[in-house]
Design an enzyme around this catalytic site. Sequence first.
Site, short mmCIF file in Angstrom:
data_model
loop_
_atom_site.label_atom_id
_atom_site.label_comp_id
_atom_site.label_asym_id
_atom_site.label_seq_id
_atom_site.Cartn_x
_atom_site.Cartn_y
_atom_site.Cartn_z
N SER A 144 0.84 -1.19 0.00
CA SER A 144 0.00 0.00 0.00
C SER A 144 0.89 1.25 0.00
O SER A 144 1.98 1.25 -0.57
CB SER A 144 -0.94 -0.03 1.20
OG SER A 144 -1.82 1.07 1.19
N TYR A 172 -5.82 7.94 -6.33
CA TYR A 172 -4.68 7.11 -5.93
C TYR A 172 -4.78 6.73 -4.46
O TYR A 172 -4.59 5.57 -4.08
CB TYR A 172 -3.36 7.83 -6.19
CG TYR A 172 -2.15 7.07 -5.71
CD1 TYR A 172 -1.75 5.90 -6.34
CD2 TYR A 172 -1.44 7.48 -4.58
CE1 TYR A 172 -0.65 5.18 -5.89
CE2 TYR A 172 -0.34 6.77 -4.12
CZ TYR A 172 0.05 5.61 -4.79
OH TYR A 172 1.14 4.89 -4.32
N LYS A 176 -5.10 2.97 -2.65
CA LYS A 176 -4.22 2.46 -1.60
C LYS A 176 -4.99 2.11 -0.33
O LYS A 176 -4.62 1.17 0.38
CB LYS A 176 -3.13 3.48 -1.31
CG LYS A 176 -2.17 3.74 -2.47
CD LYS A 176 -1.24 2.57 -2.72
CE LYS A 176 -1.61 1.64 -3.81
NZ LYS A 176 -0.64 0.53 -4.00
#
Length: 303
Positions: A144, A172, A176
Amino acid sequence: MTWSTADIPDLTGRRALVTGATSGLGYETAKELLRHGAEVLIAARNPQKTADAARKLTAETGKEPVSIELDLADLSSVQRAATQVSESYDHIDVLVNNAGVMATPYRQTIDGFELQIGTNHLGHFALTGRLMPLLSNGRVVTVSSFMHKSASTVQEYDLRLPEGSYSKWPQYSRSKLANLLFMFELGRRVPNVLSVGAHPGYASTHLQAAGPELAGAKLTAKLWSGFNLFAQSAAAGAQPSLYAATRDDLHQGTYVGPSFFEFRGSPKVVHATRAAQDPERAQQLWDWSVEATGVDPALSVPR
């Protein structure tokens, strides 16, 4: 006492698959696993780059990895890669879900999902599910980012986010966050497979410049390359993944990052946000991901 790659035990007889291993964190992860005796499969999208990386890894370690063609942005490619692995091997000890894209211009995957969450989360979700029969008593390492901290939730809407609603950095961060929601939920649903996570802090890789390059923003790509002067090396950034992949004393849901404010330094156990550990959010994302990919990792639980 700090941990380093010198603390990795002898991995002879163990088999690992690392996605995105042609450069950066994935390459360094594969290299150290090979150096410590593991059989390593490297999976990436570009066959030429994968072959080049395999030759370089062989030269550096004296051990030749196996190359697997895998495009995480194409679920049919994920299926083909998993079939290739399943037909050749009877088990995988460690799956390192490392590959990813970051802050790209708006794109869709082959299957119509937003590229970042489609690649970073859905592709790895499907790959893990299709490889699950090989992972008996093995572990899955999900890579991550500390950027997950800026996301509060992931919605089903985000999977097929339209261009007009797209903002590259928030998306983004959501991808994650999705990685960690999946990591925790996998451990709850498949308890005999160790599900752990890692993040590299701020490491010098090509990932930061790849998004601007896709957008044709050469100056921005150069600026990112300049910022990397302040980052730790890719080898240092891979240490949390290697810690998560090789330590024998980890428990379900262990999350590893750099020791110095999670920015750089030797790896240690760190904490994901409350949102990342929310079981209700994780269950929702799991259900949406099953519907999106046609794969449920919990239905092929190894015995």
